[in-house]
Design a protein around this motif. Structure first.
Motif, short mmCIF file in Angstrom:
data_model
loop_
_atom_site.label_atom_id
_atom_site.label_comp_id
_atom_site.label_asym_id
_atom_site.label_seq_id
_atom_site.Cartn_x
_atom_site.Cartn_y
_atom_site.Cartn_z
N THR A 46 0.84 -1.20 0.00
CA THR A 46 0.00 0.00 0.00
C THR A 46 0.87 1.25 0.00
O THR A 46 0.59 2.22 -0.72
CB THR A 46 -0.96 -0.01 1.20
N GLY A 47 1.96 1.24 0.76
CA GLY A 47 2.89 2.36 0.76
C GLY A 47 3.54 2.58 -0.60
O GLY A 47 3.68 3.72 -1.05
N ILE A 48 3.92 1.51 -1.27
CA ILE A 48 4.49 1.61 -2.63
C ILE A 48 3.46 2.22 -3.56
O ILE A 48 3.77 3.08 -4.39
CB ILE A 48 4.92 0.22 -3.14
N THR A 49 2.22 1.79 -3.41
CA THR A 49 1.12 2.28 -4.25
C THR A 49 0.95 3.79 -4.05
O THR A 49 0.87 4.55 -5.03
CB THR A 49 -0.17 1.53 -3.91
N LYS A 50 0.91 4.23 -2.81
CA LYS A 50 0.76 5.66 -2.51
C LYS A 50 1.94 6.46 -3.02
O LYS A 50 1.78 7.56 -3.55
CB LYS A 50 0.59 5.87 -1.00
N LYS A 51 3.15 5.92 -2.85
CA LYS A 51 4.37 6.59 -3.30
C LYS A 51 4.32 6.85 -4.81
O LYS A 51 4.86 7.84 -5.30
CB LYS A 51 5.60 5.74 -2.96
N ASN A 52 3.62 5.99 -5.55
CA ASN A 52 3.49 6.13 -6.99
C ASN A 52 2.22 6.89 -7.40
O ASN A 52 1.83 6.85 -8.56
CB ASN A 52 3.53 4.75 -7.66
N ALA A 53 1.58 7.55 -6.46
CA ALA A 53 0.43 8.43 -6.69
C ALA A 53 -0.85 7.69 -7.06
O ALA A 53 -1.77 8.27 -7.63
CB ALA A 53 0.75 9.49 -7.75
N HIS A 54 -0.93 6.40 -6.71
CA HIS A 54 -2.15 5.63 -6.93
C HIS A 54 -2.87 5.49 -5.59
O HIS A 54 -2.33 5.83 -4.53
CB HIS A 54 -1.82 4.25 -7.49
N ARG A 55 -4.08 4.94 -5.63
CA ARG A 55 -4.86 4.78 -4.41
C ARG A 55 -5.25 3.31 -4.23
O ARG A 55 -5.91 2.73 -5.10
CB ARG A 55 -6.11 5.65 -4.47
N MET A 56 -4.84 2.73 -3.11
CA MET A 56 -5.20 1.35 -2.79
C MET A 56 -6.65 1.32 -2.33
O MET A 56 -7.01 1.97 -1.34
CB MET A 56 -4.29 0.80 -1.70
N LEU A 57 -7.48 0.57 -3.02
CA LEU A 57 -8.88 0.42 -2.64
C LEU A 57 -9.11 -0.86 -1.86
O LEU A 57 -9.98 -0.92 -1.00
CB LEU A 57 -9.77 0.47 -3.88
N ALA A 58 -8.33 -1.91 -2.19
CA ALA A 58 -8.42 -3.18 -1.46
C ALA A 58 -7.18 -4.00 -1.78
O ALA A 58 -6.68 -3.98 -2.91
CB ALA A 58 -9.67 -3.95 -1.86
N ILE A 59 -6.70 -4.73 -0.78
CA ILE A 59 -5.60 -5.67 -0.96
C ILE A 59 -5.84 -6.85 -0.04
O ILE A 59 -6.25 -6.68 1.12
CB ILE A 59 -4.21 -5.03 -0.71
N ASN A 60 -5.63 -8.05 -0.57
CA ASN A 60 -5.80 -9.28 0.21
C ASN A 60 -5.30 -10.43 -0.64
O ASN A 60 -4.92 -10.24 -1.79
CB ASN A 60 -7.26 -9.48 0.62
N GLY A 61 -5.31 -11.60 -0.08
CA GLY A 61 -4.89 -12.78 -0.83
C GLY A 61 -4.78 -13.97 0.08
O GLY A 61 -5.41 -14.03 1.14
N THR A 62 -3.94 -14.90 -0.34
CA THR A 62 -3.67 -16.11 0.43
C THR A 62 -2.17 -16.32 0.42
O THR A 62 -1.42 -15.47 -0.04
CB THR A 62 -4.40 -17.32 -0.19
N ALA A 63 -1.74 -17.48 0.87
CA ALA A 63 -0.31 -17.77 0.93
C ALA A 63 0.34 -17.79 -0.44
O ALA A 63 1.55 -17.59 -0.54
CB ALA A 63 -0.08 -19.11 1.63
N ILE A 78 -12.27 -9.15 -3.10
CA ILE A 78 -10.87 -9.18 -2.66
C ILE A 78 -10.79 -9.39 -1.15
O ILE A 78 -9.98 -10.18 -0.66
CB ILE A 78 -10.13 -7.90 -3.10
N LEU A 79 -11.62 -8.71 -0.41
CA LEU A 79 -11.58 -8.82 1.05
C LEU A 79 -11.96 -10.22 1.55
O LEU A 79 -11.57 -10.61 2.64
CB LEU A 79 -12.46 -7.76 1.70
N LYS A 80 -12.69 -10.97 0.73
CA LYS A 80 -13.14 -12.32 1.13
C LYS A 80 -12.31 -13.43 0.48
O LYS A 80 -12.78 -14.56 0.34
CB LYS A 80 -14.62 -12.49 0.78
N GLN A 81 -11.07 -13.13 0.12
CA GLN A 81 -10.23 -14.12 -0.57
C GLN A 81 -10.04 -15.41 0.21
O GLN A 81 -10.10 -16.50 -0.36
CB GLN A 81 -8.87 -13.51 -0.91
N LYS A 82 -9.78 -15.33 1.49
CA LYS A 82 -9.51 -16.55 2.25
C LYS A 82 -10.73 -17.48 2.27
O LYS A 82 -10.58 -18.69 2.10
CB LYS A 82 -9.02 -16.20 3.64
#
Length: 153
Positions: free
Chosen positions: A36-53, A116-120
């Protein structure tokens, strides 16, 4: 003064090299914060992030001043270095070379965020490869099975 206005919502999907299940629950949330920090540093906006192993999903409000390829290069290189510097994995961590990126209209953003939030929970029923194939088919993307993501060796 002239300005550029855009509304671009991009859903990214990417995996560790060979789709290895390397993203541990003990540091997964910190990885998401770091990306999310990398995303902000590049002037984009994180709306959701998630995943699995074995994979990460992100929905980004994408600023048009950077190419998609350059953004993913930044995300993968910076986050892999962070993972390796923190010694979260026994061996050197790398992301798979490829990734998926799909665009969504504003009207679909809330649904994609929830997905995305319900990935698991989702992946208790559907494997990553089956999910990815379904997304490719939904978007009408031609693909060859041998290139869908490199299989573990």
């Amino acid at each position: 003064m002239a300005d550029t206005f855009s509304q671009v919502h991009l859903h990214f999907i990417f995996t560790p090299k060979f789709r290895a299940s390397l993203i541990a629950p003990s540091w997964e949330a910190d990885l998401h914060k770091y990306i999310t920090g990398i995303t902000k540093k590049n002037a984009h906006r994180m709306l959701a992030i998630n995943g699995t192993a074995d994979h990460v999903h992100m929905l980004i409000g994408f600023h048009t001043t950077q190419s998609i390829a350059a953004f993913m290069q930044d995300v993968k290189a910076d986050s892999a270095q962070w993972i390796n510097n923190n010694k979260f994995c026994k061996s050197r961590f790398e992301w798979q070379a490829g990734y998926g990126v799909f665009s969504y209209s504003k009207s679909k953003v809330d649904n994609v965020i929830q997905y995305i939030l319900k990935q698991k929970e989702h992946h208790q029923k559907v494997s990553f490869l089956d999910e990815y194939r379904l997304i490719l088919e939904k978007f009408g993307v031609d693909f060859k099975e041998e290139y869908i993501f490199k299989r573990p060796e």
